[in-house]
Design a protein around this motif. Sequence first.
Motif, PDB file in Angstrom:
ATOM      1  N   HIS A  72      16.930  -6.702 -13.623  1.00 51.88           N
ATOM      2  CA  HIS A  72      15.901  -6.831 -14.672  1.00 51.88           C
ATOM      3  C   HIS A  72      16.208  -5.879 -15.820  1.00 51.88           C
ATOM      4  O   HIS A  72      16.041  -4.664 -15.695  1.00 51.88           O
ATOM      5  N   HIS A  74      16.338  -5.621 -20.418  1.00 48.78           N
ATOM      6  CA  HIS A  74      16.164  -6.177 -21.776  1.00 48.78           C
ATOM      7  C   HIS A  74      17.083  -5.359 -22.690  1.00 48.78           C
ATOM      8  O   HIS A  74      16.667  -4.326 -23.211  1.00 48.78           O
ATOM      9  N   LYS A 136      17.952 -10.154 -20.522  1.00 50.41           N
ATOM     10  CA  LYS A 136      17.011 -11.135 -21.066  1.00 50.41           C
ATOM     11  C   LYS A 136      17.040 -11.149 -22.593  1.00 50.41           C
ATOM     12  O   LYS A 136      17.322 -10.137 -23.220  1.00 50.41           O
ATOM     13  N   HIS A 229       7.625 -12.077 -15.022  1.00 48.08           N
ATOM     14  CA  HIS A 229       6.991 -10.764 -15.192  1.00 48.08           C
ATOM     15  C   HIS A 229       5.553 -10.924 -14.707  1.00 48.08           C
ATOM     16  O   HIS A 229       4.753 -11.611 -15.360  1.00 48.08           O
ATOM     17  N   HIS A 252       7.712  -6.479 -11.405  1.00 48.11           N
ATOM     18  CA  HIS A 252       6.649  -5.471 -11.586  1.00 48.11           C
ATOM     19  C   HIS A 252       5.794  -5.423 -10.312  1.00 48.11           C
ATOM     20  O   HIS A 252       5.856  -4.462  -9.570  1.00 48.11           O
ATOM     21  N   ASP A 303      14.623  -2.128 -15.478  1.00 46.47           N
ATOM     22  CA  ASP A 303      13.795  -2.669 -16.573  1.00 46.47           C
ATOM     23  C   ASP A 303      14.134  -2.004 -17.900  1.00 46.47           C
ATOM     24  O   ASP A 303      13.243  -1.712 -18.705  1.00 46.47           O
TER      25      ASP A 303
HETATM   26 ZN   LIG Z   1      10.783  -6.703 -18.292  1.00 48.28          ZN
END
Ligand SMILES: [Zn+2]
Length: 390
Positions: A72, A74, A136, A229, A252, A303
């Motif tokens: 995960h 970004h 992502k 998410h 999460h 994350d």
């Molecule tokens: Zn995220």
Amino acid sequence: MSVLIDRIGSLVTNDPELGEGPLGLIEDAALVLGGDGRVAWAGPRAGIPQAAADERLDAGGRALIPGFVDSHAHLVFAGDRAREFAARMAGERYEAGGIRTTVAATRAASEAELDATTARLVAEARRSGTTTIECKSGYGLTVADEARSLAVAGRHTDEVTYLGAHVVAPEYADDPAAYVDLVTGPMLDACAPHARWIDVFCEQGAFDGDQARAILAAGIERGLVPRVHANQLGHGPGVQLAVELGAASADHVTHTTDADVDALVQGDTVATLLPGAEFSTRAGYPDARRLLDAGVTVALAADCNPGTSYTTSLPFCIALAVREMGMTPDEALWAATAGGARALRRDDVGRLSPGARGDAVLLDAPSHLHLAYRPGVALAAAVWQGGARE
Ligand SMILES: [Zn+2]
């Protein structure tokens, strides 16, 4: 060139058939990375095959673990939100809308800039031992900007996720239904060829259960596999929707009801916990102990994002998981390696048994326990990816 890594004090294979417990732990071990970039052999030193490899590396009693699988992240963005972090630490509350700050900066950035940032973060992650990383989109929120973000991501990883449904684009603030139409229509058309996964931020302030369902269903129809998410900021439909749609992962999972936990136990969706987000937003951590005791498969991921978890370090997340979330050091390491591989539906990474990709981390420590025991210390002494030393 093949390499024999010899005199490993403690080898984590994540293969219970090779060693002790779920980690498949072998003491006084050796491992051969073959010339094909895969693990050729792993076992106790006493069994090292004759003429095992072209080269020999003496691990000097240190630990060798599988490369971390960060499921995960970004990474395609521009700008910096350090001030927002400082404000939050001074008492302001995090809400999903902060993403829009990064959207404006990302749209204004050149593709070369986005590419450089992504490359820098992937390299930073690798230095701490991450050898597989998901990435992502979600800071473009127009057809062209989302497609561009995915094209950038695809230059740095195979695990690319379309997250046009990160938040409603600012232009559609008064008409979220029209934005959902865009995400499931022209944006999906432009993005699906670049992605393996589709994701949605199912949360108050982002997308509700019905919107999330429509977005994921449209992606599934185009051959994308869902991940969600879910339940970060409060209770909501995300976790159960993820299980119902056969998502690879619900991410999460901070606020869960008994029904959410039951759904995860019954389904085959991995619960991916992201403690960097709770750390950076000063929120309560997810109860990993409750999930594990119920029989849920748990992954840990960093994350990495500029708003709520600007870290690429899985050792940091392991330390948080052990200190704050009731995980044992063994469970946390498994979750950050084999668990991440499950969350990405990969069986070639997250383990160090014959045939697996040669992704390994030599720790400057006698055992993996030091990952949580020595928080904040850079323990990755050497990292191999696909058999090649970085
Ligand atoms: Zn995220």
